[in-house]
Design a protein around this motif. Sequence first.
Motif, short mmCIF file in Angstrom:
data_model
loop_
_atom_site.label_atom_id
_atom_site.label_comp_id
_atom_site.label_asym_id
_atom_site.label_seq_id
_atom_site.Cartn_x
_atom_site.Cartn_y
_atom_site.Cartn_z
N ALA A 92 0.84 -1.20 0.00
CA ALA A 92 0.00 0.00 0.00
C ALA A 92 0.87 1.25 0.00
CB ALA A 92 -0.91 0.00 1.23
N GLY A 93 0.53 2.19 -0.86
CA GLY A 93 1.31 3.42 -0.90
C GLY A 93 0.60 4.51 -1.67
N VAL A 94 1.00 5.73 -1.39
CA VAL A 94 0.56 6.90 -2.17
C VAL A 94 1.81 7.67 -2.58
CG1 VAL A 94 -1.73 7.19 -1.16
CG2 VAL A 94 0.25 8.27 -0.06
N ALA A 95 1.66 8.43 -3.67
CA ALA A 95 2.81 9.21 -4.16
C ALA A 95 2.37 10.61 -4.51
CB ALA A 95 3.41 8.52 -5.38
N SER A 96 1.97 11.37 -3.49
CA SER A 96 1.61 12.76 -3.79
C SER A 96 2.84 13.62 -3.59
CB SER A 96 0.44 13.21 -2.92
OG SER A 96 0.46 12.57 -1.68
N GLY A 97 2.93 14.66 -4.40
CA GLY A 97 4.18 15.43 -4.36
C GLY A 97 3.99 16.93 -4.42
N GLY A 98 5.08 17.60 -4.69
CA GLY A 98 5.11 19.06 -4.76
C GLY A 98 6.45 19.53 -4.24
N VAL A 99 6.89 20.69 -4.72
CA VAL A 99 8.16 21.22 -4.22
C VAL A 99 8.00 21.64 -2.76
CG1 VAL A 99 9.03 21.95 -6.49
CG2 VAL A 99 7.67 23.53 -5.10
N VAL A 100 9.07 21.58 -2.02
CA VAL A 100 9.00 21.71 -0.56
C VAL A 100 8.33 23.02 -0.14
CG1 VAL A 100 10.41 21.98 1.53
CG2 VAL A 100 10.97 20.20 -0.15
N GLU A 101 8.62 24.12 -0.83
CA GLU A 101 8.06 25.40 -0.40
C GLU A 101 6.54 25.46 -0.46
OE1 GLU A 101 10.27 29.17 -1.54
OE2 GLU A 101 11.34 27.61 -2.65
N SER A 102 5.97 24.66 -1.36
CA SER A 102 4.50 24.70 -1.45
C SER A 102 3.86 23.39 -1.00
CB SER A 102 4.08 25.02 -2.88
OG SER A 102 4.64 24.09 -3.77
N LEU A 103 4.65 22.51 -0.42
CA LEU A 103 4.13 21.21 0.03
C LEU A 103 3.32 21.40 1.31
CD1 LEU A 103 4.49 18.16 -0.71
CD2 LEU A 103 6.47 18.14 0.80
N SER A 104 2.09 20.88 1.31
CA SER A 104 1.27 21.04 2.52
C SER A 104 1.63 19.96 3.54
CB SER A 104 -0.22 20.94 2.17
OG SER A 104 -0.52 19.61 1.83
N GLU A 105 1.32 20.26 4.78
CA GLU A 105 1.56 19.26 5.84
C GLU A 105 0.71 18.01 5.59
OE1 GLU A 105 1.69 22.27 9.45
OE2 GLU A 105 1.76 20.20 10.13
N ILE A 147 16.24 6.59 -3.93
CA ILE A 147 17.64 6.79 -4.31
C ILE A 147 17.81 8.02 -5.21
CG2 ILE A 147 19.64 5.73 -5.48
CD1 ILE A 147 18.80 4.19 -3.02
N VAL A 148 16.91 8.14 -6.21
CA VAL A 148 17.04 9.21 -7.21
C VAL A 148 16.31 10.46 -6.71
CG1 VAL A 148 16.45 9.86 -9.59
CG2 VAL A 148 17.08 7.50 -9.06
N PRO A 149 16.97 11.62 -6.66
CA PRO A 149 16.32 12.83 -6.14
C PRO A 149 15.42 13.50 -7.19
CG PRO A 149 18.59 13.32 -6.70
CD PRO A 149 18.39 11.87 -7.03
N ALA A 150 14.28 12.86 -7.46
CA ALA A 150 13.38 13.40 -8.49
C ALA A 150 12.75 14.72 -7.99
CB ALA A 150 12.30 12.39 -8.81
N PHE A 151 12.67 15.70 -8.88
CA PHE A 151 12.14 17.03 -8.55
C PHE A 151 10.72 16.92 -8.00
CE2 PHE A 151 10.29 21.17 -9.53
CZ PHE A 151 11.30 22.02 -9.11
N GLY A 152 10.48 17.59 -6.87
CA GLY A 152 9.11 17.63 -6.31
C GLY A 152 8.68 16.37 -5.59
N SER A 153 9.64 15.47 -5.32
CA SER A 153 9.24 14.19 -4.71
C SER A 153 9.63 14.07 -3.24
CB SER A 153 9.88 13.03 -5.49
OG SER A 153 11.27 12.95 -5.19
N ALA A 154 9.90 15.22 -2.58
CA ALA A 154 10.49 15.16 -1.22
C ALA A 154 9.68 14.28 -0.26
CB ALA A 154 10.62 16.57 -0.65
N ALA A 155 8.36 14.44 -0.26
CA ALA A 155 7.55 13.68 0.72
C ALA A 155 7.59 12.19 0.40
CB ALA A 155 6.11 14.19 0.69
#
Length: 247
Positions: A92-105, A147-155
């Motif tokens: 089970a997993g989700v993959a919601s993203g966004g750049v850190v500055e606009s990422l909601s809690e 492993i790979v630092p994909a843009f906007g994938s911080a969470a």
Amino acid sequence: MIIDLNGKVAVVTGAGRGIGRQIALTLAREGVRTIALDVRQDLLDELGSQFAELGYEGAQYICDVRDALRVTEVVREASELFGRIDILVNNAGVASGGVVESLSEDVWDANMDINLKGTFLMCKAVAPIMKAQGAGRILNAASFAAIVPAFGSAAYASSKAAVKQFTRVLAGELGPWNITVNCYSPGMIPTEMNHFAELSEERQNRLLDTLTLRRWGSKDDVCSLICFLASDHASYITGTMIDVSGG
Ligand code: NAD
């Protein structure tokens, strides 16, 4: 090499659709009595109909992996149903993203709670059962994003990197009971999660060029690894993360 899983009992989380559904169907095809968990009853009903049509043995339970009480209840019911749990697949997993500055809690918490805490809660509930059996296989879904630092994938990426380290630690804790704990790390597998069908042809081609094998992975590619890791052939592999990503 013949992979024989016949007669084993598995629990698969997030089995309603995508890779998880394929894992549940594949294990059941191999003779594994498979208990499928998901948050969506409609998807579980579809899967239940497929099991009935194909004559597969198993059960489907509604379960949000974030809900500790429900997880405990479902794991107890599942272990009573078939008398044991040999294989746990934390898919089970989700993959919601966004750049850190606009990422909601909320988005951050959803990734952490479902991908990481859900895996923890399932392992916590199943570990005593596997310890009593003196055997078990735990398989956790990581991701190339760990492993790979994909843009906007911080969470998402942080949650999957944490799953990888959680797996290593848990492998050390459960090793003395002959329980292996590993991660499988899919690359780009077209599913509804990654909105693959909505990507432009140009974007698809650019992504394809980054893959060593120059082809998309399939759900069956992931299932082959799951079956191997769940089998006796993988009894000396633990605490590791194995890529199934086309390079
Ligand atoms: P998907 O979105 O198609 O399926 C996920 C399933 O999990 C759904 O059935 C959903 O209802 C269920 N789910 C969501 N939240 C849940 C919760 N709280 N409790 C229980 N079930 C819940 O996703 P997918 O593409 O099949 O991915 C499956 C796993 O593989 C995920 O952990 C994902 O991070 C990982 N993964 C996928 C890819 C890919 O390219 N598809 C790549 C790397 C890793």
